[in-house]
Enzyme design. Structure first.
Site, mmCIF file in Angstrom:
data_model
loop_
_atom_site.group_PDB
_atom_site.id
_atom_site.type_symbol
_atom_site.label_atom_id
_atom_site.label_comp_id
_atom_site.label_asym_id
_atom_site.label_seq_id
_atom_site.Cartn_x
_atom_site.Cartn_y
_atom_site.Cartn_z
ATOM 1 N N ARG A 65 -33.051 -11.298 48.017
ATOM 2 C CA ARG A 65 -32.792 -12.123 46.832
ATOM 3 C C ARG A 65 -31.848 -13.252 47.302
ATOM 4 N NH1 ARG A 65 -33.232 -8.909 42.142
ATOM 5 N NH2 ARG A 65 -32.836 -10.754 40.868
ATOM 6 N N LYS B 227 -29.499 -8.442 27.869
ATOM 7 C CA LYS B 227 -28.695 -8.240 29.079
ATOM 8 C C LYS B 227 -28.590 -9.551 29.868
ATOM 9 C CE LYS B 227 -30.690 -6.371 32.857
ATOM 10 N NZ LYS B 227 -30.577 -7.154 34.094
ATOM 11 N N ASN B 228 -29.733 -10.198 30.095
ATOM 12 C CA ASN B 228 -29.742 -11.359 30.991
ATOM 13 C C ASN B 228 -29.185 -12.627 30.345
ATOM 14 O OD1 ASN B 228 -30.724 -9.635 32.867
ATOM 15 N ND2 ASN B 228 -32.820 -10.448 32.864
ATOM 16 N N ARG C 75 -29.222 0.785 33.387
ATOM 17 C CA ARG C 75 -28.697 -0.564 33.643
ATOM 18 C C ARG C 75 -29.209 -1.551 32.607
ATOM 19 N NH1 ARG C 75 -29.448 -2.846 39.501
ATOM 20 N NH2 ARG C 75 -28.531 -4.525 38.278
ATOM 21 N N CYS D 213 -32.608 -6.201 46.933
ATOM 22 C CA CYS D 213 -32.900 -5.208 45.894
ATOM 23 C C CYS D 213 -34.149 -4.452 46.329
ATOM 24 C CB CYS D 213 -33.107 -5.894 44.550
ATOM 25 S SG CYS D 213 -34.600 -6.850 44.512
ATOM 26 N N ASP E 111 -40.350 -9.975 34.637
ATOM 27 C CA ASP E 111 -39.678 -8.743 34.204
ATOM 28 C C ASP E 111 -40.548 -7.878 33.306
ATOM 29 O OD1 ASP E 111 -36.317 -10.148 33.946
ATOM 30 O OD2 ASP E 111 -37.577 -9.584 35.641
HETATM 31 C C1 EPZ Z 1 -32.914 -13.497 36.985
HETATM 32 O O1 EPZ Z 1 -32.676 -13.161 38.341
HETATM 33 C C2 EPZ Z 1 -32.957 -12.181 36.226
HETATM 34 N N1 EPZ Z 1 -31.687 -11.481 36.353
HETATM 35 C C3 EPZ Z 1 -34.092 -11.309 36.764
HETATM 36 O O2 EPZ Z 1 -34.166 -10.151 35.934
HETATM 37 C C4 EPZ Z 1 -35.407 -12.074 36.642
HETATM 38 O O3 EPZ Z 1 -36.428 -11.306 37.226
HETATM 39 C C5 EPZ Z 1 -35.293 -13.423 37.356
HETATM 40 O O4 EPZ Z 1 -34.174 -14.175 36.833
HETATM 41 C C6 EPZ Z 1 -36.549 -14.277 37.179
HETATM 42 O O5 EPZ Z 1 -36.766 -14.511 35.834
HETATM 43 C C7 EPZ Z 1 -30.670 -11.824 35.540
HETATM 44 O O6 EPZ Z 1 -30.796 -12.700 34.703
HETATM 45 C C8 EPZ Z 1 -29.394 -11.051 35.706
HETATM 46 P P1 EPZ Z 1 -34.097 -16.420 40.127
HETATM 47 P P2 EPZ Z 1 -32.307 -14.333 39.399
HETATM 48 O O7 EPZ Z 1 -32.940 -17.005 40.857
HETATM 49 O O8 EPZ Z 1 -31.497 -15.364 38.748
HETATM 50 C C9 EPZ Z 1 -35.832 -17.568 44.378
HETATM 51 C C10 EPZ Z 1 -34.123 -7.848 35.439
HETATM 52 O O9 EPZ Z 1 -34.997 -6.995 35.634
HETATM 53 N N2 EPZ Z 1 -34.481 -18.011 44.726
HETATM 54 O O10 EPZ Z 1 -34.630 -17.116 38.924
HETATM 55 O O11 EPZ Z 1 -31.775 -13.680 40.619
HETATM 56 C C11 EPZ Z 1 -35.935 -16.053 44.199
HETATM 57 O O12 EPZ Z 1 -36.134 -15.421 45.451
HETATM 58 C C12 EPZ Z 1 -33.825 -8.876 36.524
HETATM 59 O O13 EPZ Z 1 -33.454 -7.962 34.379
HETATM 60 C C13 EPZ Z 1 -34.270 -18.657 45.946
HETATM 61 O O14 EPZ Z 1 -35.197 -18.861 46.742
HETATM 62 O O15 EPZ Z 1 -33.751 -14.916 39.722
HETATM 63 C C14 EPZ Z 1 -37.136 -15.930 43.292
HETATM 64 O O16 EPZ Z 1 -38.309 -15.997 44.067
HETATM 65 C C15 EPZ Z 1 -34.591 -8.600 37.795
HETATM 66 N N3 EPZ Z 1 -33.015 -19.067 46.267
HETATM 67 C C16 EPZ Z 1 -37.051 -17.176 42.411
HETATM 68 O O17 EPZ Z 1 -36.159 -18.080 43.088
HETATM 69 C C17 EPZ Z 1 -31.957 -18.903 45.411
HETATM 70 O O18 EPZ Z 1 -30.829 -19.333 45.747
HETATM 71 C C18 EPZ Z 1 -36.502 -16.936 41.036
HETATM 72 O O19 EPZ Z 1 -35.296 -16.208 41.176
HETATM 73 C C19 EPZ Z 1 -32.188 -18.241 44.175
HETATM 74 C C20 EPZ Z 1 -33.455 -17.823 43.853
#
Ligand code: EPZ
Length: 423
Positions: A123, A22-23, A401, A118, A309
């Site tokens: 997020r 998915k991701n 999902r 979420c 995850d």
């Molecule tokens: C991706 O989300 C995945 N989703 C998530 O999987 C996964 O948990 C996450 O990466 C971490 O591996 C998809 O790929 C669709 P991040 P993403 O930006 O990109 C902070 C699932 O269950 N951050 O890597 O949204 C954030 O708060 C989902 O399949 C900022 O501070 O995650 C977090 O602490 C859930 N500012 C960290 O970075 C930003 O602008 C990592 O988040 C963006 C992120």
């Protein structure tokens, strides 16, 4: 809203096929909008998140043909005329925010709704926006929408360091940079396989990217990208989920097929510390469940560390371990919405100082529990599968999902799960 009625206590035997990631798929769909003509991607999983993203792309005027049975999608953005991603779709699925990088990268303009939060907290997308500004985009906020634009001849380019490393921000910046007018450098870029796959996809389209698989990506913009045919990778989180399930009952004998074992990072090493074993050969992985599960504490990290995850699923495994273990999530410190629900099943689990504390060994007893988000939901299904008696897991739309045909896959291996359709 559907629920699962689960009878606990049944070992899993036989084979379960792992589906497309998915991701990894969602960034590929967004990248397909960067080139007019038909792009075909195989192994796209039949998940609600994919259907949602397809609708987001259709809103722009792009043609999308998707067959959930063959897992094949055909995308042609030649008639794309509308550069917006509306709130009522983006709020359903955060990854719709990838439309920002795709539309900006394709035509130098985009109006995309800010994603919501979420189940486990905010997020933020500040890194996405600051990175695009660093590459020369004009970014404004207007009534909950991000309004982005690039100079006439494309983004001039620049350098941006992600703090912290972010999968989504790396994806959006790659999508915007692929056709920039200069060169874009992303420092502390995410190295998740989802990002590597996107880089390989963009390269096949004609993009120039150095440092693929490392934390520094240098993208030299090209004038044009071309449509491609590509096969999506296998889902490493689905694989990890079923690995854990295969270890939960001493009589289980489960073999997973279509596993991308080289994308599992350090997870197998953690898995083996519990006493479980896995034998892998050319995408097939046999799980040998231990007579007794050893308690193993974990701290989540960015790839290749223990994936956030998989920490909810790990907590469920640890309820069956012979001792105490702790789970700390450094990516999402509050991602413990499953804990009170596991406790309802009788687990001795609580959150203290941003860590889940699990005292394993107490048998679980079936009851009704509530899903709150995708990975929390599957942890509850896993717990109910080995609780005494019958459980109801409510709101399984969260599961739909991210886990294709979950109950079919598990029931053919010996589980007793019935989907009860409720209005
Ligand atoms: C991706 O989300 C995945 N989703 C998530 O999987 C996964 O948990 C996450 O990466 C971490 O591996 C998809 O790929 C669709 P991040 P993403 O930006 O990109 C902070 C699932 O269950 N951050 O890597 O949204 C954030 O708060 C989902 O399949 C900022 O501070 O995650 C977090 O602490 C859930 N500012 C960290 O970075 C930003 O602008 C990592 O988040 C963006 C992120």
């Amino acid at each position: 809203m559907d629920k699962f009625r689960i009878e606990g206590g049944f070992a899993l035997k036989g084979e379960i096929a792992i589906g497309g990631s998915k991701n990894a798929a969602l960034p590929l769909l967004a990248a397909s909008l960067l080139a007019d003509g038909e792009t075909i991607i195989e192994n796209i999983p039949g998940l609600n998140d994919i259907l949602t993203f397809n609708n987001v792309m259709r809103v722009t005027g792009s043609r999308i043909d998707y067959d959930p049975e063959s897992h094949r999608i055909s995308i042609d953005p030649a008639n794309l005329y509308y550069h917006e991603a509306p709130y009522d779709l983006v709020r359903k699925m955060r990854a719709s925010f990838y439309m920002l990088g795709a539309l900006l990268g394709r035509d130098g303009k985009a109006r995309v709704s800010l994603p919501g939060g979420c189940a486990w907290g905010p997020r933020p997308v500040d890194l996405h926006l600051e990175g695009l500004r660093a590459f020369g985009a004009q970014i404004d906020l207007d009534q909950g929408y991000v309004v982005a634009s690039a100079p006439e001849n494309g983004l001039p380019g620049g350098t941006f360091s992600l703090k912290p490393s972010s999968v989504g921000a790396t994806v959006n910046l790659l999508l915007a940079a692929a056709r920039c007018a200069g060169s874009c450098t992303i420092r502390n870029a995410a190295k998740e396989p989802d990002v590597v796959q996107l880089c390989l996809f963009l390269e096949k389209m004609g993009a120039k990217i150095e440092g693929i698989g490392t934390s520094t990506l240098v993208i030299k913009g090209v004038d044009e990208l071309k449509p491609v045919t590509f096969r999506n990778t296998s889902d490493r989180i689905e694989a990890g989920t079923y690995m854990i399930l295969g270890a939960m009952h001493p009589d289980s004998d489960l073999t997973l097929t279509n596993v991308s074992t080289d994308e599992l990072g350090q997870f197998p090493a953690w898995f083996h510390k519990t006493g479980a074993q896995s034998q892998s050969d050319a995408g097939r992985m046999r799980i040998i469940s231990p007579a007794e599960i050893a308690p193993v504490s974990v701290i989540t990290e960015i790839y290749p560390g223990f994936p956030t995850d998989l920490q909810a699923q790990w907590a469920t495994l640890m309820t069956r371990a012979a001792g105490e273990s702790h789970i700390t999530d450094t990516i999402y410190p509050d991602r413990f919405s499953y804990v009170p629900e596991l406790a309802r099943l009788g687990a001795d689990v609580y959150v203290k100082n941003n860590s889940a504390v699990i005292k394993g060994g107490r048998p679980l007893t079936g009851t009704s529990v509530m899903s709150t988000d995708l990975r929390a939901s599957v942890s509850l299904v896993m717990a109910a599968m080995y609780a005494r008696g019958t459980s109801d897991v409510l709101r399984v739309y969260h599961l739909d999902r991210g886990y294709e045909k979950l109950e079919e896959k598990l029931n053919q291996a010996g589980a007793r799960i019935t989907r009860v359709r409720e209005n």
